[in-house]
Design a protein around this motif. Structure first.
Motif, PDB file in Angstrom:
ATOM      1  N   LYS A  79      42.750 -23.497 -18.368  1.00 26.45           N
ATOM      2  CA  LYS A  79      41.901 -24.349 -17.550  1.00 26.45           C
ATOM      3  C   LYS A  79      40.572 -24.552 -18.259  1.00 26.45           C
ATOM      4  N   ASN A  80      40.418 -25.732 -18.835  1.00 20.61           N
ATOM      5  CA  ASN A  80      39.205 -26.045 -19.582  1.00 20.61           C
ATOM      6  C   ASN A  80      38.205 -26.774 -18.696  1.00 20.61           C
ATOM      7  N   GLU A  81      36.962 -26.755 -19.123  1.00 17.62           N
ATOM      8  CA  GLU A  81      35.970 -27.550 -18.427  1.00 17.62           C
ATOM      9  C   GLU A  81      36.293 -29.030 -18.581  1.00 17.62           C
ATOM     10  N   GLU A  82      35.923 -29.819 -17.585  1.00 12.74           N
ATOM     11  CA  GLU A  82      36.165 -31.257 -17.649  1.00 12.74           C
ATOM     12  C   GLU A  82      35.434 -31.834 -18.866  1.00 12.74           C
ATOM     13  N   PRO A  83      36.131 -32.579 -19.713  1.00 14.47           N
ATOM     14  CA  PRO A  83      35.483 -33.085 -20.928  1.00 14.47           C
ATOM     15  C   PRO A  83      34.502 -34.206 -20.625  1.00 14.47           C
ATOM     16  N   VAL A  84      33.606 -34.447 -21.545  1.00 14.90           N
ATOM     17  CA  VAL A  84      32.723 -35.606 -21.483  1.00 14.90           C
ATOM     18  C   VAL A  84      33.530 -36.824 -21.930  1.00 14.90           C
ATOM     19  N   MET A  85      33.581 -37.842 -21.082  1.00 19.48           N
ATOM     20  CA  MET A  85      34.326 -39.058 -21.398  1.00 19.48           C
ATOM     21  C   MET A  85      33.389 -40.060 -22.075  1.00 19.48           C
ATOM     22  N   ILE A  86      33.803 -40.544 -23.221  1.00 18.69           N
ATOM     23  CA  ILE A  86      33.017 -41.520 -23.979  1.00 18.69           C
ATOM     24  C   ILE A  86      33.746 -42.853 -23.947  1.00 18.69           C
ATOM     25  N   GLY A  87      33.189 -43.794 -23.205  1.00 25.80           N
ATOM     26  CA  GLY A  87      33.860 -45.068 -23.007  1.00 25.80           C
ATOM     27  C   GLY A  87      33.414 -46.160 -23.951  1.00 25.80           C
ATOM     28  N   GLN A  88      32.354 -45.894 -24.706  1.00 20.44           N
ATOM     29  CA  GLN A  88      31.854 -46.930 -25.615  1.00 20.44           C
ATOM     30  C   GLN A  88      31.256 -46.269 -26.842  1.00 20.44           C
ATOM     31  N   ARG A  89      31.410 -46.907 -27.988  1.00 19.70           N
ATOM     32  CA  ARG A  89      30.858 -46.395 -29.245  1.00 19.70           C
ATOM     33  C   ARG A  89      30.142 -47.508 -29.990  1.00 19.70           C
ATOM     34  N   THR A  90      29.188 -47.105 -30.796  1.00 17.41           N
ATOM     35  CA  THR A  90      28.468 -48.051 -31.652  1.00 17.41           C
ATOM     36  C   THR A  90      28.535 -47.575 -33.089  1.00 17.41           C
ATOM     37  N   THR A  91      28.937 -48.465 -33.988  1.00 18.57           N
ATOM     38  CA  THR A  91      28.959 -48.153 -35.412  1.00 18.57           C
ATOM     39  C   THR A  91      27.713 -48.731 -36.079  1.00 18.57           C
ATOM     40  N   ILE A  92      27.051 -47.911 -36.883  1.00 17.45           N
ATOM     41  CA  ILE A  92      25.905 -48.369 -37.668  1.00 17.45           C
ATOM     42  C   ILE A  92      26.373 -48.538 -39.104  1.00 17.45           C
ATOM     43  N   SER A  93      26.284 -49.748 -39.620  1.00 19.64           N
ATOM     44  CA  SER A  93      26.713 -50.038 -40.986  1.00 19.64           C
ATOM     45  C   SER A  93      25.508 -50.130 -41.911  1.00 19.64           C
ATOM     46  N   SER A  94      25.753 -49.896 -43.181  1.00 18.52           N
ATOM     47  CA  SER A  94      24.661 -49.921 -44.151  1.00 18.52           C
ATOM     48  C   SER A  94      24.246 -51.357 -44.475  1.00 18.52           C
ATOM     49  N   PRO A  95      22.942 -51.654 -44.411  1.00 20.40           N
ATOM     50  CA  PRO A  95      22.477 -53.005 -44.763  1.00 20.40           C
ATOM     51  C   PRO A  95      22.301 -53.200 -46.260  1.00 20.40           C
ATOM     52  N   GLU A  96      22.405 -52.103 -47.031  1.00 19.53           N
ATOM     53  CA  GLU A  96      22.143 -52.173 -48.470  1.00 19.53           C
ATOM     54  C   GLU A  96      23.116 -51.294 -49.237  1.00 19.53           C
ATOM     55  N   THR A  97      23.157 -51.486 -50.554  1.00 21.33           N
ATOM     56  CA  THR A  97      23.918 -50.629 -51.468  1.00 21.33           C
ATOM     57  C   THR A  97      22.953 -49.684 -52.173  1.00 21.33           C
ATOM     58  N   GLY A  98      23.369 -48.425 -52.300  1.00 23.93           N
ATOM     59  CA  GLY A  98      22.512 -47.463 -52.989  1.00 23.93           C
ATOM     60  C   GLY A  98      22.813 -46.037 -52.592  1.00 23.93           C
ATOM     61  N   PHE A  99      21.757 -45.257 -52.305  1.00 24.47           N
ATOM     62  CA  PHE A  99      21.863 -43.852 -51.911  1.00 24.47           C
ATOM     63  C   PHE A  99      21.510 -43.735 -50.426  1.00 24.47           C
ATOM     64  N   PHE A 100      22.305 -42.936 -49.693  1.00 23.63           N
ATOM     65  CA  PHE A 100      22.058 -42.728 -48.271  1.00 23.63           C
ATOM     66  C   PHE A 100      21.629 -41.279 -48.044  1.00 23.63           C
ATOM     67  N   TYR A 101      20.559 -41.100 -47.284  1.00 21.91           N
ATOM     68  CA  TYR A 101      20.035 -39.769 -46.977  1.00 21.91           C
ATOM     69  C   TYR A 101      19.869 -39.619 -45.468  1.00 21.91           C
ATOM     70  N   SER A 102      20.317 -38.474 -44.936  1.00 24.24           N
ATOM     71  CA  SER A 102      20.133 -38.184 -43.517  1.00 24.24           C
ATOM     72  C   SER A 102      20.256 -36.683 -43.292  1.00 24.24           C
ATOM     73  N   ASP A 103      19.362 -36.155 -42.457  1.00 27.05           N
ATOM     74  CA  ASP A 103      19.410 -34.733 -42.110  1.00 27.05           C
ATOM     75  C   ASP A 103      20.212 -34.478 -40.844  1.00 27.05           C
ATOM     76  N   PHE A 104      20.690 -35.523 -40.208  1.00 26.08           N
ATOM     77  CA  PHE A 104      21.476 -35.353 -38.987  1.00 26.08           C
ATOM     78  C   PHE A 104      22.910 -34.965 -39.329  1.00 26.08           C
ATOM     79  N   THR A 105      23.590 -34.389 -38.351  1.00 25.41           N
ATOM     80  CA  THR A 105      24.982 -33.996 -38.534  1.00 25.41           C
ATOM     81  C   THR A 105      25.793 -34.424 -37.326  1.00 25.41           C
ATOM     82  N   SER A 106      27.100 -34.413 -37.444  1.00 20.91           N
ATOM     83  CA  SER A 106      27.947 -34.788 -36.314  1.00 20.91           C
ATOM     84  C   SER A 106      27.714 -33.812 -35.161  1.00 20.91           C
ATOM     85  N   GLY A 107      27.751 -34.359 -33.951  1.00 24.28           N
ATOM     86  CA  GLY A 107      27.482 -33.547 -32.762  1.00 24.28           C
ATOM     87  C   GLY A 107      26.044 -33.584 -32.310  1.00 24.28           C
ATOM     88  N   ASP A 108      25.143 -34.108 -33.162  1.00 24.94           N
ATOM     89  CA  ASP A 108      23.733 -34.211 -32.769  1.00 24.94           C
ATOM     90  C   ASP A 108      23.560 -35.316 -31.723  1.00 24.94           C
TER      91      ASP A 108
END
Length: 352
Positions: A271-300
């Motif tokens: 018996k698990n806790e009721e999950p969080v339902m995600i009904g919509q997603r947004t994709t952020i695409s790169s506007p440029e070519t080059g190097f990408f830097y980010s300190d964020f991680t999945s789950g943030d």
């Protein structure tokens, strides 16, 4: 006092009812790709896929249980370098005992064998096509299209439920979740898929579609199952193209939970806790070519307007910042520097 004849009739009726019950409970031979598989059997089959110039196989194990039950399709390795699902499938194949199984399991170990053996990122090296972008495929198409056609016509139609298992690939830091196809004009199939996704026990469940109807062609393997009116569920578990045993175990546990939920095995899902339902997603695409830097991680968790990272040109000069367009949680992101214009940087699940 009953006469001996009446007593004998009672015994005969009892034996008839008992035998009928046993007959109803027993499974039958499972017909698959010109094979007739007996109850209580485990059968390994290499499905051939050929073009005029190349050939490959799809390794499939069929577990036909001793008792009647649903047919569950499980597919790993649609992307050959998503190793966690592939290893989970290999281990699961060793653990399932068809003699203690109700129903049938069709387990595809690796859908894209050439991608796996050649460590080819996302595509089949024979024709450079992404298997999860060509469904339902083509009988006379390129190799990848023929693999999709084989899965669409040999595996999916035999299933009552269909699970496609993925992970974060070489460039992908991913937060584990389950997903299912949900379209309002197919409420029964959508609800069955939702129940399976929730039973897996992941803390997040993503709803794919969430629209009145599906108007486009399949493209994805699990969406092809949904088009065929089969409840379709995805697992996304594993990250960065590496093998972490905790995620292998997590996928196996999710699949055992499903088998328990469907009464295919003698196992009560936790018996698990009721999950969080995600009904919509947004994709952020790169506007440029080059190097990408980010300190964020999945789950943030992130907020609209927040700076998520930045891009430099090939010399390292700052070009642009990447801002968050919505409130939500990072389901997956590109975690290494190389980026081309139009490539996905983040996929953010909307959290209310």
């Amino acid at each position: 006092m009953n006469s001996p004849i009446s007593y004998l009739k009672t015994i005969v009726v009892f034996l008839f009812i008992s035998c009928s019950t046993i007959t109803i409970a027993q499974n039958i031979n499972f017909e698959f790709a010109k094979h007739s598989l007996k109850p209580g059997s485990k059968t390994e089959i290499l499905l051939p896929v050929e073009t005029e110039t190349d050939s490959t196989v799809i390794p499939v194990t069929i577990f036909n249980g001793t008792k009647k039950g649903p047919v569950l399709g499980i597919v790993a390795g649609v992307h050959g370098t998503e190793f966690v699902p592939i290893l989970a499938a290999q281990q699961l194949a060793r653990d399932i005992d068809p003699k203690n199984l109700s129903g049938t399991i069709i387990l595809v170990h690796i859908a894209n064998v050439e991608g796996f053996l050649n460590r080819s990122f996302r595509v089949n090296p024979i024709d450079q096509k992404n298997l999860n972008r060509v469904f339902p495929g083509s009988k006379n198409g390129s190799m990848t299209e023929r693999i999709a056609w084989t899965i669409s016509n040999t595996i999916i139609p035999n299933c009552d439920y269909y699970i496609d298992v993925h992970a974060g690939d070489y460039n992908n830091d991913l937060r584990a979740y389950a997903g299912y196809y949900n379209y309002f004009d197919k409420p029964v199939v959508s609800k069955l898929a939702k129940d399976i996704a929730v039973a897996m026990g992941f803390p997040f469940v993503v709803q794919f579609g969430n629209e009145p109807s599906l108007k486009n062609k399949a493209v994805y393997t699990s969406r092809e199952a949904f088009i065929q009116n089969i409840p379709a569920i995805d697992i996304e578990c594993g990250r960065k193209g590496i093998v972490e045993e905790k995620f292998v175990i997590r996928i196996k546990q999710a699949l055992w939970n499903v088998m328990g939920y469907l009464d295919m095995v003698d196992q009560t899902p936790p018996k698990n806790e009721e999950p969080v339902m995600i009904g919509q997603r947004t994709t952020i695409s790169s506007p440029e070519t080059g190097f990408f830097y980010s300190d964020f991680t999945s789950g943030d968790y992130v907020k609209k307007g927040m700076k998520l990272g930045y891009i430099t040109d090939l010399f390292g000069n700052h070009v642009t910042d990447i801002k968050c367009p919505v409130d939500g949680m990072i389901l997956y992101k590109t975690f290494n520097p190389p980026i081309k214009k139009g490539d996905g940087l983040f996929n953010i699940g909307h959290i209310n």
